[in-house]
Design a protein around this motif. Structure first.
Motif, PDB file in Angstrom:
ATOM      1  N   ALA A  71       0.750  -1.172  -0.199  1.00  0.00           N
ATOM      2  CA  ALA A  71      -0.022   0.090  -0.021  1.00  0.00           C
ATOM      3  C   ALA A  71       0.694   1.271  -0.099  1.00  0.00           C
ATOM      4  O   ALA A  71       0.284   2.236  -0.396  1.00  0.00           O
ATOM      5  CB  ALA A  71      -0.757  -0.069   1.178  1.00  0.00           C
ATOM      6  N   HIS A  72       1.999   1.093   0.524  1.00  0.00           N
ATOM      7  CA  HIS A  72       2.815   2.337   0.416  1.00  0.00           C
ATOM      8  C   HIS A  72       4.207   2.089   0.170  1.00  0.00           C
ATOM      9  O   HIS A  72       4.759   0.748   0.400  1.00  0.00           O
ATOM     10  CB  HIS A  72       3.104   2.689   2.164  1.00  0.00           C
ATOM     11  N   ALA A  73       4.957   3.058  -0.582  1.00  0.00           N
ATOM     12  CA  ALA A  73       6.119   2.857  -1.089  1.00  0.00           C
ATOM     13  C   ALA A  73       7.312   3.211  -0.045  1.00  0.00           C
ATOM     14  O   ALA A  73       7.081   3.709   0.935  1.00  0.00           O
ATOM     15  CB  ALA A  73       6.475   4.012  -2.362  1.00  0.00           C
ATOM     16  N   LYS A  74       8.471   2.975  -0.380  1.00  0.00           N
ATOM     17  CA  LYS A  74       9.679   3.452   0.240  1.00  0.00           C
ATOM     18  C   LYS A  74       9.450   4.932   0.403  1.00  0.00           C
ATOM     19  O   LYS A  74       9.254   5.574  -0.469  1.00  0.00           O
ATOM     20  CB  LYS A  74      11.031   3.154  -0.354  1.00  0.00           C
ATOM     21  N   PRO A  75       9.611   5.507   1.693  1.00  0.00           N
ATOM     22  CA  PRO A  75      10.538   5.067   2.925  1.00  0.00           C
ATOM     23  C   PRO A  75       9.655   4.167   3.876  1.00  0.00           C
ATOM     24  O   PRO A  75      10.079   3.929   4.787  1.00  0.00           O
ATOM     25  CB  PRO A  75      10.982   6.123   3.470  1.00  0.00           C
ATOM     26  N   ASP A  76       8.371   3.938   3.500  1.00  0.00           N
ATOM     27  CA  ASP A  76       7.516   2.918   4.322  1.00  0.00           C
ATOM     28  C   ASP A  76       8.474   1.646   4.308  1.00  0.00           C
ATOM     29  O   ASP A  76       8.759   0.952   3.305  1.00  0.00           O
ATOM     30  CB  ASP A  76       6.197   2.744   3.794  1.00  0.00           C
ATOM     31  N   PRO A  77       8.392   0.803   5.416  1.00  0.00           N
ATOM     32  CA  PRO A  77       9.134  -0.510   5.604  1.00  0.00           C
ATOM     33  C   PRO A  77       8.477  -1.576   4.718  1.00  0.00           C
ATOM     34  O   PRO A  77       8.940  -2.745   4.794  1.00  0.00           O
ATOM     35  CB  PRO A  77       9.248  -0.583   7.074  1.00  0.00           C
ATOM     36  N   ALA A  78       6.960  -1.296   4.386  1.00  0.00           N
ATOM     37  CA  ALA A  78       6.157  -2.441   3.861  1.00  0.00           C
ATOM     38  C   ALA A  78       6.881  -3.557   2.920  1.00  0.00           C
ATOM     39  O   ALA A  78       6.758  -4.718   2.973  1.00  0.00           O
ATOM     40  CB  ALA A  78       5.085  -2.038   3.227  1.00  0.00           C
ATOM     41  N   LEU A  79       7.912  -2.821   2.057  1.00  0.00           N
ATOM     42  CA  LEU A  79       8.486  -3.682   0.750  1.00  0.00           C
ATOM     43  C   LEU A  79       9.426  -4.720   1.464  1.00  0.00           C
ATOM     44  O   LEU A  79       9.563  -5.843   1.096  1.00  0.00           O
ATOM     45  CB  LEU A  79       9.043  -2.869  -0.009  1.00  0.00           C
ATOM     46  N   TYR A  80      10.077  -4.178   2.275  1.00  0.00           N
ATOM     47  CA  TYR A  80      11.173  -5.030   3.060  1.00  0.00           C
ATOM     48  C   TYR A  80      10.439  -6.049   4.256  1.00  0.00           C
ATOM     49  O   TYR A  80      10.987  -7.055   4.299  1.00  0.00           O
ATOM     50  CB  TYR A  80      12.327  -4.033   3.823  1.00  0.00           C
ATOM     51  N   LEU A  81       9.677  -5.527   4.915  1.00  0.00           N
ATOM     52  CA  LEU A  81       8.574  -6.755   5.577  1.00  0.00           C
ATOM     53  C   LEU A  81       8.353  -7.749   4.762  1.00  0.00           C
ATOM     54  O   LEU A  81       8.161  -8.924   5.116  1.00  0.00           O
ATOM     55  CB  LEU A  81       7.845  -5.744   6.482  1.00  0.00           C
ATOM     56  N   LEU A  82       7.790  -7.377   3.813  1.00  0.00           N
ATOM     57  CA  LEU A  82       7.087  -8.374   2.713  1.00  0.00           C
ATOM     58  C   LEU A  82       8.247  -9.534   2.172  1.00  0.00           C
ATOM     59  O   LEU A  82       8.018 -10.569   2.247  1.00  0.00           O
ATOM     60  CB  LEU A  82       6.115  -7.771   1.583  1.00  0.00           C
ATOM     61  N   ALA A  83       9.240  -8.594   1.874  1.00  0.00           N
ATOM     62  CA  ALA A  83      10.347  -9.709   1.110  1.00  0.00           C
ATOM     63  C   ALA A  83      10.824 -10.295   2.508  1.00  0.00           C
ATOM     64  O   ALA A  83      11.193 -11.535   1.989  1.00  0.00           O
ATOM     65  CB  ALA A  83      11.514  -8.602   0.765  1.00  0.00           C
ATOM     66  N   ALA A  84      11.106  -9.989   3.520  1.00  0.00           N
ATOM     67  CA  ALA A  84      11.639 -11.049   4.501  1.00  0.00           C
ATOM     68  C   ALA A  84      10.577 -11.961   4.921  1.00  0.00           C
ATOM     69  O   ALA A  84      11.037 -13.286   5.135  1.00  0.00           O
ATOM     70  CB  ALA A  84      11.839 -10.113   6.060  1.00  0.00           C
ATOM     71  N   GLU A  85       9.288 -11.503   4.898  1.00  0.00           N
ATOM     72  CA  GLU A  85       8.402 -12.732   5.158  1.00  0.00           C
ATOM     73  C   GLU A  85       8.387 -13.818   4.241  1.00  0.00           C
ATOM     74  O   GLU A  85       8.131 -14.978   4.369  1.00  0.00           O
ATOM     75  CB  GLU A  85       6.955 -11.805   5.243  1.00  0.00           C
ATOM     76  N   ARG A  86       8.478 -13.371   2.814  1.00  0.00           N
ATOM     77  CA  ARG A  86       8.355 -14.375   1.873  1.00  0.00           C
ATOM     78  C   ARG A  86       9.912 -15.183   2.038  1.00  0.00           C
ATOM     79  O   ARG A  86       9.739 -16.250   1.357  1.00  0.00           O
ATOM     80  CB  ARG A  86       8.355 -13.563   0.409  1.00  0.00           C
ATOM     81  N   LEU A  87      10.925 -14.610   2.349  1.00  0.00           N
ATOM     82  CA  LEU A  87      11.985 -15.375   2.607  1.00  0.00           C
ATOM     83  C   LEU A  87      11.996 -16.355   3.757  1.00  0.00           C
ATOM     84  O   LEU A  87      12.694 -17.523   4.001  1.00  0.00           O
ATOM     85  CB  LEU A  87      13.331 -14.531   2.820  1.00  0.00           C
ATOM     86  N   GLY A  88      11.006 -16.098   4.635  1.00  0.00           N
ATOM     87  CA  GLY A  88      10.763 -16.906   5.989  1.00  0.00           C
ATOM     88  C   GLY A  88      11.867 -16.513   6.907  1.00  0.00           C
ATOM     89  O   GLY A  88      12.210 -17.423   7.657  1.00  0.00           O
ATOM     90  N   VAL A  89      12.308 -15.250   7.006  1.00  0.00           N
ATOM     91  CA  VAL A  89      13.614 -14.952   8.030  1.00  0.00           C
ATOM     92  C   VAL A  89      13.114 -13.429   8.656  1.00  0.00           C
ATOM     93  O   VAL A  89      12.482 -12.695   8.006  1.00  0.00           O
ATOM     94  CB  VAL A  89      14.677 -14.445   6.581  1.00  0.00           C
ATOM     95  N   ASP A  90      13.494 -13.531   9.825  1.00  0.00           N
ATOM     96  CA  ASP A  90      13.250 -12.558  10.744  1.00  0.00           C
ATOM     97  C   ASP A  90      14.032 -11.194   9.910  1.00  0.00           C
ATOM     98  O   ASP A  90      15.258 -11.428   9.446  1.00  0.00           O
ATOM     99  CB  ASP A  90      13.614 -12.585  11.968  1.00  0.00           C
ATOM    100  N   PRO A  91      13.398  -9.903   9.868  1.00  0.00           N
ATOM    101  CA  PRO A  91      14.201  -8.820   9.277  1.00  0.00           C
ATOM    102  C   PRO A  91      15.495  -8.644  10.101  1.00  0.00           C
ATOM    103  O   PRO A  91      16.424  -8.127   9.410  1.00  0.00           O
ATOM    104  CB  PRO A  91      13.075  -7.887   9.468  1.00  0.00           C
ATOM    105  N   ALA A  92      15.548  -8.853  11.509  1.00  0.00           N
ATOM    106  CA  ALA A  92      16.684  -8.694  12.038  1.00  0.00           C
ATOM    107  C   ALA A  92      17.973  -9.453  11.491  1.00  0.00           C
ATOM    108  O   ALA A  92      19.170  -9.051  11.780  1.00  0.00           O
ATOM    109  CB  ALA A  92      16.465  -8.689  13.300  1.00  0.00           C
ATOM    110  N   GLU A  93      17.749 -10.572  10.816  1.00  0.00           N
ATOM    111  CA  GLU A  93      18.453 -11.447  10.480  1.00  0.00           C
ATOM    112  C   GLU A  93      18.725 -11.127   8.872  1.00  0.00           C
ATOM    113  O   GLU A  93      19.745 -12.080   8.288  1.00  0.00           O
ATOM    114  CB  GLU A  93      18.321 -12.927  10.411  1.00  0.00           C
TER     115      GLU A  93
END
Length: 231
Positions: free
Chosen positions: A141-163
């Motif tokens: 719904a929101h473009a960068k600098p919103d974190p949504a894209l990175y959260l979605l990418a991490a979710e699809r990798l199955g990895v915690d964003p902090a990792e």
């Protein structure tokens, strides 16, 4: 130390910003307007709606923008007439991705381009097979600098964003990754992010070629996975 790498695409993996800028400057001239490099750099790294607003203001309004945008679309074909890519791979990108693949590191793309554009572009350049997941600007719904894209990418990798480590060239992209909880390696392209961003970066590099020596510290190869492609 980290489980995955998430990459921006434009200006980071592919050299797209320069041809796009050249096309807009050329399009402006068809309107008898001299669009300078510094003026165009105002829109680099912004969401599409923001960049459209700024360019329309610089070019003389919505109608002028529509005329210029049509010119840009005609100019920016994926392949040149001689068959070479319009947007070449950035220095060190292929080398770094191959090294990550060899270590078994999971990789994703988080780009403001659409998911279809991401896969078509990377596929044409022979880079698509390096990635396990994609997150495109058309999926949030929101473009960068919103974190949504990175959260979605991490979710699809199955990895915690902090990792994850994010690799970004732009200020807004780095802000998005930081807000999502990732470490950020900044590799500046046309527009160098300000000190407020580079000062918070995990590392700042001139190119992805310079990232290769850091691999043993950033992405330790798990026992028994050397040379294997992540599932």
């Amino acid at each position: 130390m980290f489980a995955a790498a998430i990459f921006d695409m434009d200006g980071l993996l592919i050299d797209s910003e320069r041809p796009i800028m050249a096309a807009w400057i050329e399009a402006a001239r068809t309107l008898d307007i001299e669009l300078s490099h510094s003026q165009y750099l105002q829109v680099v790294g912004l969401a599409m709606t923001e960049s459209q607003h700024i360019l329309a203001s610089l070019l003389g309004g919505p109608d002028a923008y529509d005329h210029a945008a049509a010119h840009v679309r005609r100019r920016l074909q994926l392949e040149r007439s001689d068959g070479t890519p319009l947007f070449p791979v950035k220095p060190g990108a292929a080398e770094f991705l191959a090294a990550l693949r060899e270590r078994g590191t999971r990789c994703a793309v988080a780009s403001s381009s659409t998911s279809g554009q991401i896969q078509a572009c990377l596929g044409s350049l022979g880079l698509l097979h390096h990635f396990s997941a994609f997150a495109g600007g058309d999926e949030v719904a929101h473009a960068k600098p919103d974190p949504a894209l990175y959260l979605l990418a991490a979710e699809r990798l199955g990895v915690d964003p902090a990792e994850c480590i994010a690799f970004e060239d732009s200020e807004n992209g780095a802000k998005a990754a930081l807000a999502a909880g990732l470490r950020v390696v900044v590799v500046p392209d046309l527009k160098h992010p300000p000190e407020a961003i580079t000062g918070r970066a995990f590392h700042v590099l001139e190119s992805l070629h310079d990232a290769v020596p850091h691999l043993p510290r950033w992405f330790p190869s798990p026992a028994g996975t050397q040379g294997k492609q992540p599932a």
